[in-house]
Each structure stands twice: as C-alpha cells, then as structure tokens.
Design a protein around this motif. Sequence first.
Motif, short mmCIF file in Angstrom:
data_model
loop_
_atom_site.label_atom_id
_atom_site.label_comp_id
_atom_site.label_asym_id
_atom_site.label_seq_id
_atom_site.Cartn_x
_atom_site.Cartn_y
_atom_site.Cartn_z
N GLN A 1 0.81 -1.20 0.00
CA GLN A 1 0.00 0.00 0.00
C GLN A 1 0.85 1.26 0.00
OE1 GLN A 1 -3.18 0.30 -0.37
NE2 GLN A 1 -3.39 2.50 0.01
N GLU A 2 1.92 1.28 0.80
CA GLU A 2 2.73 2.51 0.89
C GLU A 2 3.42 2.84 -0.43
OE1 GLU A 2 5.22 -0.77 3.02
OE2 GLU A 2 3.12 -0.25 2.69
N ASN A 3 3.79 1.81 -1.17
CA ASN A 3 4.44 2.06 -2.46
C ASN A 3 3.43 2.53 -3.51
OD1 ASN A 3 6.92 1.35 -1.43
ND2 ASN A 3 6.78 -0.78 -2.09
N ARG A 4 2.21 2.00 -3.44
CA ARG A 4 1.16 2.48 -4.34
C ARG A 4 0.82 3.94 -4.02
NH1 ARG A 4 -1.16 -2.57 -3.22
NH2 ARG A 4 -2.89 -1.61 -2.06
N THR A 5 0.84 4.27 -2.72
CA THR A 5 0.58 5.65 -2.31
C THR A 5 1.67 6.58 -2.83
OG1 THR A 5 -0.54 4.89 -0.30
CG2 THR A 5 0.24 7.17 -0.31
N ASP A 6 2.91 6.11 -2.80
CA ASP A 6 4.02 6.92 -3.32
C ASP A 6 3.84 7.18 -4.81
OD1 ASP A 6 5.22 7.01 -0.86
OD2 ASP A 6 6.64 5.37 -1.28
N LEU A 7 3.43 6.14 -5.54
CA LEU A 7 3.26 6.32 -6.99
C LEU A 7 2.11 7.28 -7.29
CD1 LEU A 7 3.93 5.60 -9.90
CD2 LEU A 7 2.48 3.57 -9.68
N LEU A 8 1.03 7.17 -6.53
CA LEU A 8 -0.08 8.10 -6.73
C LEU A 8 0.34 9.52 -6.41
CD1 LEU A 8 -3.00 8.62 -7.45
CD2 LEU A 8 -3.64 8.06 -5.09
N ARG A 9 1.16 9.68 -5.37
CA ARG A 9 1.65 11.02 -5.03
C ARG A 9 2.48 11.59 -6.19
NH1 ARG A 9 4.46 9.80 -0.86
NH2 ARG A 9 2.72 9.95 0.60
N ASP A 10 3.27 10.74 -6.83
CA ASP A 10 4.05 11.19 -7.99
C ASP A 10 3.13 11.66 -9.11
OD1 ASP A 10 6.38 10.61 -6.68
OD2 ASP A 10 6.66 8.65 -7.65
N LEU A 11 2.04 10.91 -9.33
CA LEU A 11 1.09 11.30 -10.38
C LEU A 11 0.40 12.61 -10.05
CD1 LEU A 11 -0.58 7.85 -11.20
CD2 LEU A 11 0.95 9.17 -12.66
N ILE A 12 0.09 12.81 -8.78
CA ILE A 12 -0.52 14.07 -8.36
C ILE A 12 0.45 15.23 -8.58
CG2 ILE A 12 -1.35 15.37 -6.35
CD1 ILE A 12 -2.50 12.69 -5.31
N ASP A 13 1.72 15.02 -8.22
CA ASP A 13 2.72 16.06 -8.44
C ASP A 13 2.86 16.37 -9.92
OD1 ASP A 13 3.18 16.17 -5.75
OD2 ASP A 13 5.01 14.94 -5.81
N GLU A 14 2.83 15.34 -10.76
CA GLU A 14 2.92 15.53 -12.20
C GLU A 14 1.74 16.35 -12.72
OE1 GLU A 14 2.03 12.28 -15.16
OE2 GLU A 14 4.21 12.38 -15.40
N GLU A 15 0.54 16.05 -12.20
CA GLU A 15 -0.65 16.79 -12.60
C GLU A 15 -0.56 18.26 -12.18
OE1 GLU A 15 -4.15 17.99 -14.13
OE2 GLU A 15 -3.19 16.06 -14.50
N LEU A 16 -0.07 18.50 -10.98
CA LEU A 16 0.08 19.87 -10.50
C LEU A 16 1.04 20.67 -11.38
CD1 LEU A 16 0.22 19.21 -6.66
CD2 LEU A 16 -1.59 20.43 -7.89
N LEU A 17 2.16 20.02 -11.76
CA LEU A 17 3.11 20.69 -12.64
C LEU A 17 2.52 20.92 -14.02
CD1 LEU A 17 6.38 18.78 -11.64
CD2 LEU A 17 5.84 21.17 -11.17
N TYR A 18 1.73 19.95 -14.49
CA TYR A 18 1.07 20.12 -15.78
C TYR A 18 0.13 21.33 -15.76
CZ TYR A 18 -2.46 19.52 -19.39
OH TYR A 18 -3.33 19.75 -20.43
N GLN A 19 -0.65 21.45 -14.69
CA GLN A 19 -1.58 22.56 -14.59
C GLN A 19 -0.84 23.90 -14.56
OE1 GLN A 19 -4.55 22.04 -11.50
NE2 GLN A 19 -4.88 19.89 -12.05
N GLU A 20 0.31 23.92 -13.90
CA GLU A 20 1.11 25.16 -13.90
C GLU A 20 1.65 25.45 -15.29
OE1 GLU A 20 1.63 27.50 -11.42
OE2 GLU A 20 -0.08 26.34 -10.69
N ALA A 21 2.05 24.39 -16.02
CA ALA A 21 2.55 24.58 -17.38
C ALA A 21 1.47 25.15 -18.29
CB ALA A 21 3.06 23.25 -17.94
N VAL A 22 0.21 24.67 -18.11
CA VAL A 22 -0.90 25.19 -18.90
C VAL A 22 -1.15 26.65 -18.57
CG1 VAL A 22 -3.39 25.03 -19.28
CG2 VAL A 22 -2.01 22.95 -19.22
N LYS A 23 -1.09 26.98 -17.27
CA LYS A 23 -1.30 28.37 -16.86
C LYS A 23 -0.24 29.30 -17.47
CE LYS A 23 -3.41 27.36 -12.36
NZ LYS A 23 -3.23 27.43 -10.89
N SER A 24 0.98 28.78 -17.57
CA SER A 24 2.06 29.61 -18.11
C SER A 24 2.04 29.67 -19.62
CB SER A 24 3.42 29.06 -17.64
OG SER A 24 3.70 27.82 -18.28
#
Length: 290
Positions: A66-89
């Motif tokens: 479970q903890e490793n799946r949580t880590d991977l999901l956190r990475d995906l969330i971080d990627e999405e956040l960066l994507y949204q910032e890229a779109v804003k810019s």
Amino acid sequence: MLALNHSYQFKIYHLLLCILLCSSCGMRSQRDEVLAYINDRDVTVRDFQMALSKVSEIPIKNYEKQENRTDLLRDLIDEELLYQEAVKSKIYERSYEVKQAMVRGYLKERYNAKLAGVTDKEVSEFYQQNKDIFDQVKASHILIRTGEGSGRTEAEAESLIKKIRSSYLNNPKVENFAKLAKQYSEDPGTKNNGGDLGFFNGKTMVKAFTDTSFALAKVGDVSDIVKTEFGYHLIVLTGDKRGLKHYEKDIRQHLVQQKNRTNLESELAQLRSKASIKVLQDNLAKLAKQ
C-alpha cells in the motif's frame, strides 16, 4: 477569412490522422474509476496502471504494498500539478513539441471515445463490392506456344498440351505439375520455378486465364486447356485466399480510417469557419528566399 489551399489542407489531415491512428491502441471502452481529484481534474485507474507499467520495467519497489502504491499516486498528483502550472504559463504556445503532444492527447480522447464502430454489415458490404480486388488465388501454369515462331502447328500444340494434362492426371499432385512445367513449359518467366505465378487477384491476368483460375475449387485441381493470345495453358491451383475471413481485419481498419478522416475533416471545417485566420503571404514568400 482566407481559406488555406487544398494541398496544405491535405497535409494537415494526413498529419493529424497519423497522430490519431497511432494513438488508437489506447482507446478506452468505459470511464475509469477516479483515484484522486486535483483542482478540476482527476487521476484515474488507467493513469495509475500506465504509470505502473512504466516503473515496473525496473522493479525497484514492490507495488503490491500500500505505501508504495501511495508513493506512486503522489508522484502522479505532483505531475498533474506541474502540468496545470505549465498550462497556466501557456508554455505550449512557445514549444512545438508540447503543442504536438497536446494535439495527440486531444485527438485520442475526443475521437477514440466517440468514434462510431464499424459494423459487420459494413465490412461485409465493402468486401462484396471489392471482391475481385480482395480475393486471390495462387496458381502454376504450363504454356505451350502457338503461331509464328513456335515451330509447330495449332494441332501439334493442342496435342502436346493434352498429353501433358493426361500425365498430370495420372499423378495429380502439385509437385508433379511443377516437374512437368520445368520439362515442357515455354514461359521463360516461370518455367524454372515449376510454373509458379504466386498469388493474384481478379484484375491481374488476362480474362480467360483469370476466369479459369478462379473456377478451380481446391488446391491440386487442374484446368481444362485454356487458349489465350500467348498459346495453350494448363493451370493448377496451389493456394487459395478467397473469402471475407482473409481480409476482414484489413477492411475493418480501412473503414475505421475512413470514418476518422470524415470526422476529423468535419471538425476542422467547423473550426475554420469559426476562426479568424489571416495568412501573411509576403512573409511566407520570404521563406523561399532564405
């Protein structure tokens, strides 16, 4: 509004269709379950599985935990956040590669999710309408030439071809026909390979030859004597690719591509009609001088 010329339109269609078709293998049949919401967007099971398939190529972590799946999901969330910032810019406005990636994603989601399927009836009708092009047989032949330069009369040629046919019928095997072709055939293009013509459809050979070849029912069947402008022939069937089952997959793919093109052209026409497009021809002409 200034209309783009037909050649340019065709190139755009071709580019976008290639992008669309290359991405079609990722088509979703139903909406994925959401794992997380980030602002007004989401991360789905499909997103997670795609990421997992990438990291699992190098099995550093055990993602059954479970903890490793949580880590991977956190990475995906971080990627999405960066994507949204890229779109804003609006970085996509300054990067051709980023713009291409966004177009690929748009086509994949918009068209693959809504494209009407090709029915079995459509496939069957297309096959029936083009049967003489799709259906193929494989055959070998023996040619005995007639007329000027052959060194024999019509009667002599006909007598020889009848003799060869009788010899084959005494041992009606394809390999026996090949031996007879090497011995008797006067077609220099096929004599040495046992008369083999390979596969051909209903549009390839002269009509009498085609009609006779396609009248043969099963591999090993030999024709009656056939007369063409080249002389007398015997034909034996050595392969058979007749019937929808041989071409269904290719036909279905072709029809899907047609629908893709129609849908894409329709959307592009609508987008052009709503857009303000101005082509600076003088600046375009300068490129030719550079």
